[in-house]
Design a protein around this motif. Structure first.
Motif, PDB file in Angstrom:
ATOM      1  N   TYR A   4      72.479  64.019  30.666  1.00  0.00           N
ATOM      2  CA  TYR A   4      71.346  63.657  31.430  1.00  0.00           C
ATOM      3  C   TYR A   4      70.649  62.722  30.594  1.00  0.00           C
ATOM      4  O   TYR A   4      70.781  62.619  29.376  1.00  0.00           O
ATOM      5  CB  TYR A   4      70.392  65.103  31.473  1.00  0.00           C
ATOM      6  CG  TYR A   4      71.048  66.082  32.132  1.00  0.00           C
ATOM      7  CD1 TYR A   4      71.062  66.158  33.483  1.00  0.00           C
ATOM      8  CD2 TYR A   4      71.759  67.250  31.557  1.00  0.00           C
ATOM      9  CE1 TYR A   4      71.510  67.229  34.401  1.00  0.00           C
ATOM     10  CE2 TYR A   4      72.069  68.192  32.279  1.00  0.00           C
ATOM     11  CZ  TYR A   4      72.037  68.128  33.673  1.00  0.00           C
ATOM     12  OH  TYR A   4      72.877  69.152  34.405  1.00  0.00           O
ATOM     13  N   LEU A   6      66.686  60.564  29.767  1.00  0.00           N
ATOM     14  CA  LEU A   6      65.415  60.524  29.990  1.00  0.00           C
ATOM     15  C   LEU A   6      65.029  59.044  29.037  1.00  0.00           C
ATOM     16  O   LEU A   6      65.342  59.029  27.983  1.00  0.00           O
ATOM     17  CB  LEU A   6      64.589  61.462  29.268  1.00  0.00           C
ATOM     18  CG  LEU A   6      63.226  61.443  29.275  1.00  0.00           C
ATOM     19  CD1 LEU A   6      62.477  61.632  30.688  1.00  0.00           C
ATOM     20  CD2 LEU A   6      62.336  62.494  28.273  1.00  0.00           C
ATOM     21  N   LYS A   8      61.461  56.634  28.300  1.00  0.00           N
ATOM     22  CA  LYS A   8      60.299  56.641  28.251  1.00  0.00           C
ATOM     23  C   LYS A   8      59.818  55.414  27.352  1.00  0.00           C
ATOM     24  O   LYS A   8      59.896  55.126  26.245  1.00  0.00           O
ATOM     25  CB  LYS A   8      59.597  57.896  27.857  1.00  0.00           C
ATOM     26  CG  LYS A   8      57.951  57.925  28.174  1.00  0.00           C
ATOM     27  CD  LYS A   8      57.470  59.469  28.278  1.00  0.00           C
ATOM     28  CE  LYS A   8      56.105  59.462  28.616  1.00  0.00           C
ATOM     29  NZ  LYS A   8      55.679  59.239  29.991  1.00  0.00           N
ATOM     30  N   ASN A 128      69.149  73.365  33.461  1.00  0.00           N
ATOM     31  CA  ASN A 128      68.482  72.032  33.222  1.00  0.00           C
ATOM     32  C   ASN A 128      67.782  71.655  34.589  1.00  0.00           C
ATOM     33  O   ASN A 128      66.438  71.209  34.382  1.00  0.00           O
ATOM     34  CB  ASN A 128      69.641  70.918  33.136  1.00  0.00           C
ATOM     35  CG  ASN A 128      68.718  69.505  33.075  1.00  0.00           C
ATOM     36  OD1 ASN A 128      68.195  69.441  32.045  1.00  0.00           O
ATOM     37  ND2 ASN A 128      68.902  68.663  33.827  1.00  0.00           N
ATOM     38  N   SER A 129      68.261  72.171  35.805  1.00  0.00           N
ATOM     39  CA  SER A 129      67.356  71.912  37.214  1.00  0.00           C
ATOM     40  C   SER A 129      66.517  72.981  37.079  1.00  0.00           C
ATOM     41  O   SER A 129      65.212  72.499  37.738  1.00  0.00           O
ATOM     42  CB  SER A 129      68.461  71.704  38.089  1.00  0.00           C
ATOM     43  OG  SER A 129      68.678  73.163  38.604  1.00  0.00           O
ATOM     44  N   PHE A 131      64.421  74.398  34.206  1.00  0.00           N
ATOM     45  CA  PHE A 131      63.270  74.356  33.303  1.00  0.00           C
ATOM     46  C   PHE A 131      63.627  73.484  32.288  1.00  0.00           C
ATOM     47  O   PHE A 131      62.693  72.763  31.966  1.00  0.00           O
ATOM     48  CB  PHE A 131      62.938  75.597  32.899  1.00  0.00           C
ATOM     49  CG  PHE A 131      63.996  76.239  32.226  1.00  0.00           C
ATOM     50  CD1 PHE A 131      64.200  76.035  30.754  1.00  0.00           C
ATOM     51  CD2 PHE A 131      65.055  77.053  32.650  1.00  0.00           C
ATOM     52  CE1 PHE A 131      65.069  76.578  29.964  1.00  0.00           C
ATOM     53  CE2 PHE A 131      65.761  77.752  31.726  1.00  0.00           C
ATOM     54  CZ  PHE A 131      66.123  77.635  30.644  1.00  0.00           C
ATOM     55  N   GLU A 133      64.904  70.345  32.134  1.00  0.00           N
ATOM     56  CA  GLU A 133      64.609  68.981  32.157  1.00  0.00           C
ATOM     57  C   GLU A 133      62.992  68.838  32.390  1.00  0.00           C
ATOM     58  O   GLU A 133      62.501  67.715  31.820  1.00  0.00           O
ATOM     59  CB  GLU A 133      65.284  68.304  33.653  1.00  0.00           C
ATOM     60  CG  GLU A 133      64.993  66.895  34.179  1.00  0.00           C
ATOM     61  CD  GLU A 133      65.629  66.385  35.240  1.00  0.00           C
ATOM     62  OE1 GLU A 133      66.051  65.293  35.354  1.00  0.00           O
ATOM     63  OE2 GLU A 133      65.745  67.175  36.360  1.00  0.00           O
ATOM     64  N   LYS A 134      62.560  69.759  33.004  1.00  0.00           N
ATOM     65  CA  LYS A 134      61.100  69.811  33.044  1.00  0.00           C
ATOM     66  C   LYS A 134      60.449  69.927  31.841  1.00  0.00           C
ATOM     67  O   LYS A 134      59.305  69.116  31.511  1.00  0.00           O
ATOM     68  CB  LYS A 134      60.539  70.683  33.929  1.00  0.00           C
ATOM     69  CG  LYS A 134      60.992  70.589  35.436  1.00  0.00           C
ATOM     70  CD  LYS A 134      60.316  71.802  36.190  1.00  0.00           C
ATOM     71  CE  LYS A 134      60.807  71.552  37.728  1.00  0.00           C
ATOM     72  NZ  LYS A 134      61.968  72.555  37.979  1.00  0.00           N
ATOM     73  N   GLU A 135      61.112  70.551  30.840  1.00  0.00           N
ATOM     74  CA  GLU A 135      60.504  71.031  29.342  1.00  0.00           C
ATOM     75  C   GLU A 135      60.577  69.490  28.684  1.00  0.00           C
ATOM     76  O   GLU A 135      59.840  68.981  27.849  1.00  0.00           O
ATOM     77  CB  GLU A 135      61.308  72.074  28.598  1.00  0.00           C
ATOM     78  CG  GLU A 135      60.593  72.252  27.600  1.00  0.00           C
ATOM     79  CD  GLU A 135      59.062  72.714  27.373  1.00  0.00           C
ATOM     80  OE1 GLU A 135      58.585  72.359  26.205  1.00  0.00           O
ATOM     81  OE2 GLU A 135      58.541  73.118  28.271  1.00  0.00           O
ATOM     82  N   LYS A 137      60.997  66.450  29.969  1.00  0.00           N
ATOM     83  CA  LYS A 137      59.826  65.476  30.193  1.00  0.00           C
ATOM     84  C   LYS A 137      58.695  65.789  29.589  1.00  0.00           C
ATOM     85  O   LYS A 137      57.673  64.868  29.261  1.00  0.00           O
ATOM     86  CB  LYS A 137      59.887  65.365  31.703  1.00  0.00           C
ATOM     87  CG  LYS A 137      58.998  64.205  32.226  1.00  0.00           C
ATOM     88  CD  LYS A 137      59.244  64.144  33.904  1.00  0.00           C
ATOM     89  CE  LYS A 137      58.308  63.277  34.458  1.00  0.00           C
ATOM     90  NZ  LYS A 137      57.003  63.316  33.912  1.00  0.00           N
ATOM     91  N   ALA A 138      58.211  67.009  29.706  1.00  0.00           N
ATOM     92  CA  ALA A 138      56.826  67.526  29.257  1.00  0.00           C
ATOM     93  C   ALA A 138      56.599  67.186  27.779  1.00  0.00           C
ATOM     94  O   ALA A 138      55.448  66.823  27.447  1.00  0.00           O
ATOM     95  CB  ALA A 138      56.641  69.005  29.452  1.00  0.00           C
ATOM     96  N   ASP A 141      55.867  63.451  27.596  1.00  0.00           N
ATOM     97  CA  ASP A 141      54.609  63.223  28.247  1.00  0.00           C
ATOM     98  C   ASP A 141      53.638  63.681  27.148  1.00  0.00           C
ATOM     99  O   ASP A 141      52.738  62.705  26.856  1.00  0.00           O
ATOM    100  CB  ASP A 141      54.187  64.049  29.635  1.00  0.00           C
ATOM    101  CG  ASP A 141      55.344  63.283  30.552  1.00  0.00           C
ATOM    102  OD1 ASP A 141      55.599  62.216  30.588  1.00  0.00           O
ATOM    103  OD2 ASP A 141      55.449  64.246  31.722  1.00  0.00           O
TER     104      ASP A 141
END
Length: 158
Positions: A4, A6, A8, A128-129, A131, A133-135, A137-138, A141
């Motif tokens: 995966y 990411l 930014k 991953n799909s 939680f 990936e969301k974590e 990204k968070a 962020d």
């Protein structure tokens, strides 16, 4: 193994040398990591400034109340333009994090690019799909907001 990605990019109103000074100091990582992760540097070889081959050992919560050891190695350094850290031991099957800095008008463009893989095959892809990936990204962020707040009133000095 599914990898995966990411990426930014963020503008910071600081000089390239100020950006390098902040990001190349491992202890500053705690300042930009979400508090709920319980981030602690346990060991950093070779002092306060990073160099290729440097090992940094952390304790971090991957889920609330579940601390794990995480060891990264600084594999590439080209001061003041980029460095790379890679997981040697930890929660991911692969973690390759590039930090790039580019001087732009009135500041620095900073780009983080992470390539990671989750262990456990299909179960890892589901995790991953749901939680992971969301974590991830968070986390980035959060870093972005903290950095914006931290550097917002700075004047670029060359």
């Amino acid at each position: 193994m599914k990898i995966y990605n990411l990426k930014k990019t963020q503008y910071l109103p600081i000089s390239l040398s100020e950006a390098w000074e902040f990001f190349s100091t491992p202890k500053n990582l705690k300042e930009i990591t979400p508090e709920h992760m319980g981030f602690k540097i346990r060991y950093s070889s070779g002092g306060e400034k990073m160099y290729p081959g440097q090992l940094i050992c952390y304790k971090v919560n991957i889920l609330p109340g579940i601390p794990v050891d995480w060891v990264t190695e600084i594999t590439h350094v080209r001061e003041p333009y980029y460095f790379v850290d890679e997981q040697r031991f930890g929660p991911y099957a692969l973690w390759h994090h590039q930090h790039h800095f580019r001087e732009v008008k009135d500041g620095v463009e900073m780009t983080d690019e992470v390539n990671y893989a989750i262990p456990f095959g299909v179960i890892g892809r589901i995790a991953n799909s749901i939680f992971v990936e969301k974590e991830v990204k968070a986390i980035f962020d959060h870093r972005s907001k903290v950095l914006q707040d931290y550097f917002q009133n700075r004047t670029v000095t060359v």
